[in-house]
Structure formats: structure tokens, C-alpha cells
Design a protein around this motif. Structure first.
Motif, PDB file in Angstrom:
ATOM      1  N   GLY A 257       0.799  -1.221   0.000  1.00  0.00           N
ATOM      2  CA  GLY A 257       0.000   0.000   0.000  1.00  0.00           C
ATOM      3  C   GLY A 257       0.827   1.264   0.000  1.00  0.00           C
ATOM      4  O   GLY A 257       2.044   1.249  -0.188  1.00  0.00           O
ATOM      5  N   LYS A 258       0.124   2.371   0.235  1.00  0.00           N
ATOM      6  CA  LYS A 258       0.738   3.697   0.210  1.00  0.00           C
ATOM      7  C   LYS A 258       1.530   3.922   1.490  1.00  0.00           C
ATOM      8  O   LYS A 258       0.997   3.895   2.587  1.00  0.00           O
ATOM      9  N   VAL A 259       2.832   4.165   1.324  1.00  0.00           N
ATOM     10  CA  VAL A 259       3.716   4.427   2.461  1.00  0.00           C
ATOM     11  C   VAL A 259       3.653   5.898   2.840  1.00  0.00           C
ATOM     12  O   VAL A 259       3.703   6.251   4.011  1.00  0.00           O
ATOM     13  N   GLY A 260       3.561   6.768   1.852  1.00  0.00           N
ATOM     14  CA  GLY A 260       3.544   8.206   2.084  1.00  0.00           C
ATOM     15  C   GLY A 260       3.630   8.943   0.771  1.00  0.00           C
ATOM     16  O   GLY A 260       3.241   8.411  -0.276  1.00  0.00           O
ATOM     17  N   TYR A 261       4.188  10.156   0.819  1.00  0.00           N
ATOM     18  CA  TYR A 261       4.243  11.024  -0.352  1.00  0.00           C
ATOM     19  C   TYR A 261       5.621  11.652  -0.538  1.00  0.00           C
ATOM     20  O   TYR A 261       6.363  11.852   0.423  1.00  0.00           O
ATOM     21  N   VAL A 262       5.903  12.010  -1.793  1.00  0.00           N
ATOM     22  CA  VAL A 262       7.056  12.843  -2.113  1.00  0.00           C
ATOM     23  C   VAL A 262       6.711  14.238  -1.580  1.00  0.00           C
ATOM     24  O   VAL A 262       5.564  14.686  -1.699  1.00  0.00           O
ATOM     25  N   ASN A 263       7.699  14.942  -0.978  1.00  0.00           N
ATOM     26  CA  ASN A 263       7.407  16.280  -0.439  1.00  0.00           C
ATOM     27  C   ASN A 263       6.959  17.226  -1.562  1.00  0.00           C
ATOM     28  O   ASN A 263       7.267  17.010  -2.731  1.00  0.00           O
ATOM     29  N   LYS A 264       6.215  18.269  -1.193  1.00  0.00           N
ATOM     30  CA  LYS A 264       5.581  19.154  -2.179  1.00  0.00           C
ATOM     31  C   LYS A 264       6.569  19.807  -3.140  1.00  0.00           C
ATOM     32  O   LYS A 264       6.304  19.912  -4.334  1.00  0.00           O
ATOM     33  N   GLN A 265       7.705  20.284  -2.629  1.00  0.00           N
ATOM     34  CA  GLN A 265       8.670  20.961  -3.491  1.00  0.00           C
ATOM     35  C   GLN A 265       9.243  19.999  -4.529  1.00  0.00           C
ATOM     36  O   GLN A 265       9.350  20.324  -5.707  1.00  0.00           O
ATOM     37  N   MET A 266       9.609  18.806  -4.102  1.00  0.00           N
ATOM     38  CA  MET A 266      10.154  17.814  -5.017  1.00  0.00           C
ATOM     39  C   MET A 266       9.067  17.325  -5.967  1.00  0.00           C
ATOM     40  O   MET A 266       9.307  17.134  -7.156  1.00  0.00           O
ATOM     41  N   ALA A 267       7.855  17.126  -5.450  1.00  0.00           N
ATOM     42  CA  ALA A 267       6.747  16.631  -6.275  1.00  0.00           C
ATOM     43  C   ALA A 267       6.430  17.605  -7.407  1.00  0.00           C
ATOM     44  O   ALA A 267       6.120  17.180  -8.524  1.00  0.00           O
ATOM     45  N   ALA A 268       6.516  18.902  -7.151  1.00  0.00           N
ATOM     46  CA  ALA A 268       6.238  19.893  -8.192  1.00  0.00           C
ATOM     47  C   ALA A 268       7.185  19.714  -9.376  1.00  0.00           C
ATOM     48  O   ALA A 268       6.782  19.836 -10.537  1.00  0.00           O
ATOM     49  N   ARG A 269       8.432  19.405  -9.118  1.00  0.00           N
ATOM     50  CA  ARG A 269       9.423  19.209 -10.184  1.00  0.00           C
ATOM     51  C   ARG A 269       9.300  17.826 -10.811  1.00  0.00           C
ATOM     52  O   ARG A 269       9.344  17.670 -12.020  1.00  0.00           O
ATOM     53  N   LEU A 270       9.147  16.826  -9.975  1.00  0.00           N
ATOM     54  CA  LEU A 270       9.110  15.439 -10.438  1.00  0.00           C
ATOM     55  C   LEU A 270       7.814  15.120 -11.183  1.00  0.00           C
ATOM     56  O   LEU A 270       7.819  14.348 -12.144  1.00  0.00           O
ATOM     57  N   ALA A 271       6.697  15.713 -10.780  1.00  0.00           N
ATOM     58  CA  ALA A 271       5.411  15.460 -11.438  1.00  0.00           C
ATOM     59  C   ALA A 271       5.457  15.850 -12.908  1.00  0.00           C
ATOM     60  O   ALA A 271       4.918  15.133 -13.766  1.00  0.00           O
ATOM     61  N   LYS A 272       6.119  16.951 -13.217  1.00  0.00           N
ATOM     62  CA  LYS A 272       6.233  17.384 -14.623  1.00  0.00           C
ATOM     63  C   LYS A 272       6.939  16.323 -15.452  1.00  0.00           C
ATOM     64  O   LYS A 272       6.549  16.049 -16.586  1.00  0.00           O
ATOM     65  N   LEU A 273       7.982  15.728 -14.904  1.00  0.00           N
ATOM     66  CA  LEU A 273       8.719  14.700 -15.635  1.00  0.00           C
ATOM     67  C   LEU A 273       7.880  13.431 -15.793  1.00  0.00           C
ATOM     68  O   LEU A 273       7.839  12.837 -16.868  1.00  0.00           O
ATOM     69  N   LEU A 274       7.215  13.026 -14.722  1.00  0.00           N
ATOM     70  CA  LEU A 274       6.361  11.842 -14.793  1.00  0.00           C
ATOM     71  C   LEU A 274       5.225  12.061 -15.788  1.00  0.00           C
ATOM     72  O   LEU A 274       4.880  11.162 -16.560  1.00  0.00           O
ATOM     73  N   ASP A 275       4.654  13.254 -15.790  1.00  0.00           N
ATOM     74  CA  ASP A 275       3.529  13.552 -16.676  1.00  0.00           C
ATOM     75  C   ASP A 275       3.936  13.597 -18.149  1.00  0.00           C
ATOM     76  O   ASP A 275       3.100  13.410 -19.026  1.00  0.00           O
ATOM     77  N   THR A 276       5.209  13.848 -18.426  1.00  0.00           N
ATOM     78  CA  THR A 276       5.671  13.876 -19.820  1.00  0.00           C
ATOM     79  C   THR A 276       6.231  12.530 -20.271  1.00  0.00           C
ATOM     80  O   THR A 276       6.755  12.413 -21.368  1.00  0.00           O
ATOM     81  N   GLY A 277       6.126  11.526 -19.412  1.00  0.00           N
ATOM     82  CA  GLY A 277       6.501  10.178 -19.830  1.00  0.00           C
ATOM     83  C   GLY A 277       7.852   9.690 -19.359  1.00  0.00           C
ATOM     84  O   GLY A 277       8.252   8.580 -19.702  1.00  0.00           O
ATOM     85  N   ASP A 278       8.590  10.496 -18.609  1.00  0.00           N
ATOM     86  CA  ASP A 278       9.866  10.000 -18.087  1.00  0.00           C
ATOM     87  C   ASP A 278       9.587   8.813 -17.172  1.00  0.00           C
ATOM     88  O   ASP A 278       8.626   8.813 -16.405  1.00  0.00           O
ATOM     89  N   ARG A 279      10.433   7.787 -17.279  1.00  0.00           N
ATOM     90  CA  ARG A 279      10.284   6.600 -16.444  1.00  0.00           C
ATOM     91  C   ARG A 279      11.272   6.686 -15.287  1.00  0.00           C
ATOM     92  O   ARG A 279      12.407   7.098 -15.465  1.00  0.00           O
TER      93      ARG A 279
END
Length: 194
Positions: free
Chosen positions: A108-130
Motif C-alpha cells: 500500500g501507500k507508504v507516504g508522499y514525495v514532499n511538495k517541493q520535489m513533487a512539483a518538479r518530479l510530477a512534470k517529468l512523470l507527466d511527460t513520460g519520463d520513467r
């Protein structure tokens, strides 16, 4: 530091030189140190904290998983031993953060990426980076784990950090995003017969 003793850590005045994006693949390996996985710069053998700010420019994303104490049953049941693979799962409909990225274990869900990192990482995940994400600080299943830290990168880069080489006869996926330069090195190395 007592006189005559050399530090085990890479000096900050060498970060720009030795943690440069032009060095592909980076001269880094994951090594155990004080119950966690740390990065070791291979030309010096010096340790680098996985929290070093220079790592993102190398395509390495490191973060402490937030919210673990709110899910103690999952954290205790999850295998969060060093090197265990966890999954990063986007939650674009999360009511608290549209960039939310959950850290998922097999239970299950352990937790979350912190907000500052998630803002940067989400863009990469959303554009298809693996990304492949592994635990660098945590605990085995059955033990309390209030502190979980993860490193995420392109799967080939994680394999490199772990010292794992891909057999030359395995099919390769087409690189996407920032991983293209690293894949060029991997494929070139394979063509040379390494």
C-alpha cells in the motif's frame, strides 16, 4: 575533524567538478554506510549524502517520504529494507496537491514525495519520463519505520548506481526525457562489447 584524519565525505569544493552532468554515467555507486545507502564517488571513494542538491542535475531525485507516521500499519507491513523497489504513483486529482506523488510499496501507500520535489518530479512523470525508485533508508517488514528515504532515477541509472550491468542481448526501450544521454552511454558501451 581531528588533525591528520581524512573525512569520509566528498568536500563541497569538489561537488561542481565531480558531480557534473557532463560525466555520463556519473562516477557514483550506492554503498551501505551507517545502516543506510549512501552514494560513493568512485574516483575518490568519498561519500555523498543522497540529499546533496547537485544530484537533481544528474537525474537523481532523492527525498524523505512524508506522511509515514500517518500510515504506521503500512510502514510496518511494508518491506522497506535498503534497495527495495517502491513505486511512484501520480495523484493529479489529490485535493491537497495537484502535483502529489504517492510512494507505494507492495502492501500500500507508504507516504508522499514532499511538495517541493513533487512539483518538479510530477512534470517529468507527466511527460513520460520513467523512474525506478529504491529505498535508501528504511526498515524490514515487521519493524517500525518512521523514517523512509528514497532515490529515484531512470531505471538504467539506478542499475548503474547499484553496480548492475544490463546483459547486451536484452531488448532496450527507447529512452525518453533526460535519460537519453545516459542511454546513449549504455548502448554505446554495449556496442563496444563491454
Amino acid at each position: 575533524m581531528p588533525e591528520g584524519r581524512e573525512s569520509v565525505y566528498l568536500s563541497s569544493n569538489r561537488w561542481d567538478e565531480l558531480l557534473a552532468p557532463s560525466i555520463t554515467p556519473p562516477n557514483l555507486r550506492l554503498v551501505p554506510y551507517r545502516g543506510e545507502l549512501w552514494l560513493s564517488e568512485t574516483t575518490t571513494g568519498k561519500l555523498i549524502s543522497v540529499g546533496n542538491r547537485h544530484l537533481a542535475r544528474l537525474g537523481l531525485w532523492t527525498f524523505r517520504v512524508r506522511g509515514v507516521p500517518y500510515r504506521p500499519e503500512v510502514a510496518k507491513a511494508a518491506d522497506l529494507t535498503l534497495g527495495t523497489v517502491v513505486r511512484l504513483e501520480r495523484e493529479p486529482d489529490n485535493e491537497h496537491d495537484r502535483n502529489a506523488i504517492a510512494v507505494m510499496s507492495g502492501v500500500g501507500k507508504v507516504g508522499y514525495v514532499n511538495k517541493q520535489m513533487a512539483a518538479r518530479l510530477a512534470k517529468l512523470l507527466d511527460t513520460g519520463d520513467r523512474f525506478k525508485a529504491i529505498v535508501v533508508a528504511g526498515a524490514p517488514a515487521g519493524e517500525e519505520s518512521s523514517r523512509v528515504q528514497v532515490i529515484a532515477a531512470d531505471p538504467a541509472l539506478i542499475a548503474h548506481l547499484r553496480g548492475v550491468r544490463r546483459p547486451t542481448n536484452t531488448p532496450r526501450e527507447v529512452p525518453q526525457g533526460r535519460a537519453a544521454r545516459f542511454f546513449a552511454w549504455v548502448i554505446g558501451d554495449a556496442k563496444r562489447g563491454a
